[in-house]
Design a protein around this motif. Structure first.
Motif, short mmCIF file in Angstrom:
data_model
loop_
_atom_site.label_atom_id
_atom_site.label_comp_id
_atom_site.label_asym_id
_atom_site.label_seq_id
_atom_site.Cartn_x
_atom_site.Cartn_y
_atom_site.Cartn_z
N TRP A 38 0.91 -1.23 0.18
CA TRP A 38 -0.04 -0.24 -0.10
C TRP A 38 0.94 1.20 0.04
O TRP A 38 0.23 2.38 -0.35
CB TRP A 38 -0.87 0.17 1.22
N LYS A 94 -7.46 -5.80 -1.00
CA LYS A 94 -8.15 -5.37 -1.62
C LYS A 94 -8.60 -4.03 -1.28
O LYS A 94 -9.21 -3.03 -1.61
CB LYS A 94 -9.52 -6.19 -1.77
N SER A 95 -8.30 -3.76 0.27
CA SER A 95 -8.89 -2.49 0.94
C SER A 95 -7.97 -2.01 2.13
O SER A 95 -7.41 -3.11 2.73
CB SER A 95 -10.33 -2.43 1.05
N GLU A 97 -8.67 0.72 5.70
CA GLU A 97 -9.27 1.60 6.40
C GLU A 97 -8.41 2.36 7.27
O GLU A 97 -7.66 1.80 8.00
CB GLU A 97 -10.34 0.73 7.01
N LYS A 107 -11.68 5.03 3.34
CA LYS A 107 -11.69 3.66 3.07
C LYS A 107 -11.18 3.66 1.65
O LYS A 107 -11.92 4.41 0.93
CB LYS A 107 -12.94 2.70 3.05
N ILE A 108 -10.14 3.19 1.20
CA ILE A 108 -9.64 2.87 -0.08
C ILE A 108 -9.71 1.59 -0.59
O ILE A 108 -9.42 0.51 0.18
CB ILE A 108 -8.28 3.47 -0.36
N ILE A 109 -10.45 1.31 -1.74
CA ILE A 109 -10.63 0.07 -2.37
C ILE A 109 -9.91 -0.09 -3.71
O ILE A 109 -9.76 0.92 -4.46
CB ILE A 109 -12.25 -0.18 -2.61
N LYS A 110 -9.35 -1.35 -3.57
CA LYS A 110 -8.66 -1.25 -5.06
C LYS A 110 -9.59 -2.07 -6.05
O LYS A 110 -9.99 -3.09 -5.75
CB LYS A 110 -7.23 -2.32 -4.67
N THR A 111 -9.54 -1.51 -7.11
CA THR A 111 -10.30 -2.12 -8.30
C THR A 111 -9.57 -2.81 -9.13
O THR A 111 -10.31 -3.53 -9.55
CB THR A 111 -11.19 -0.87 -8.85
N TYR A 116 -7.98 2.91 -7.86
CA TYR A 116 -8.45 2.87 -6.61
C TYR A 116 -9.63 3.77 -6.13
O TYR A 116 -10.09 4.84 -6.92
CB TYR A 116 -7.60 3.32 -5.41
#
Length: 139
Positions: A38, A94-95, A97, A107-111, A116
């Motif tokens: 990250w 994947k994420s 927080e 919250k960051i979510i990996k697409t 992101y």
């Protein structure tokens, strides 16, 4: 004079405390290793002022800098410029927080490998279009 049972108990207590210290350090190393994926700089932007998409002052930009020592979140727009230190609450591949003052969360979510999405009530309150804010990780 101490008995052999008292000596044994005292030595066993010392051993257990050292064992716990070593175990906790090992956990910290594992967590830091997992967090390394990250680490980096993230950037994104969103429309801050409704109906002002043609005016550069209507937009806000987000920078997120993560490294082993600190996590800094910076938001910059015509109407506000703020910097926050974030604290990691939980993460996986994947994420991730974070919590920030005062009682806000991000919250960051990996697409996919390059894209992101950032979700936060703090950003939602400032986002004129109320759509997802995308982040890109700088290379």
């Amino acid at each position: 004079m101490t008995t052999s049972k008292e000596s044994y108990n005292r030595l066993n207590n010392i051993y257990q405390s050292y064992k716990n210290i070593l175990f906790n350090k090992k956990l910290d190393r594992v967590q830091n290793t997992d967090m390394k994926s990250w680490y980096g700089n993230y950037e994104g932007h969103f429309l801050r002022m409704e109906g002002e998409s043609a005016d550069p002052r209507g937009w806000a930009s987000i920078q997120l800098n993560m490294n082993k020592d600190s996590i800094i979140f910076h938001i910059s727009s015509y109407v506000e410029e703020k910097t926050f230190r974030l604290k990691v609450d939980k993460f996986d591949t994947k994420s991730i927080e974070f919590s920030m003052e005062p009682n806000e969360n991000i919250k960051i979510i990996k697409t996919n490998s390059e894209s992101y999405i950032i979700k936060s009530p703090y950003i939602n309150d400032r986002n004129a279009e109320k759509n997802e804010v995308k982040l890109a990780k700088a290379k």
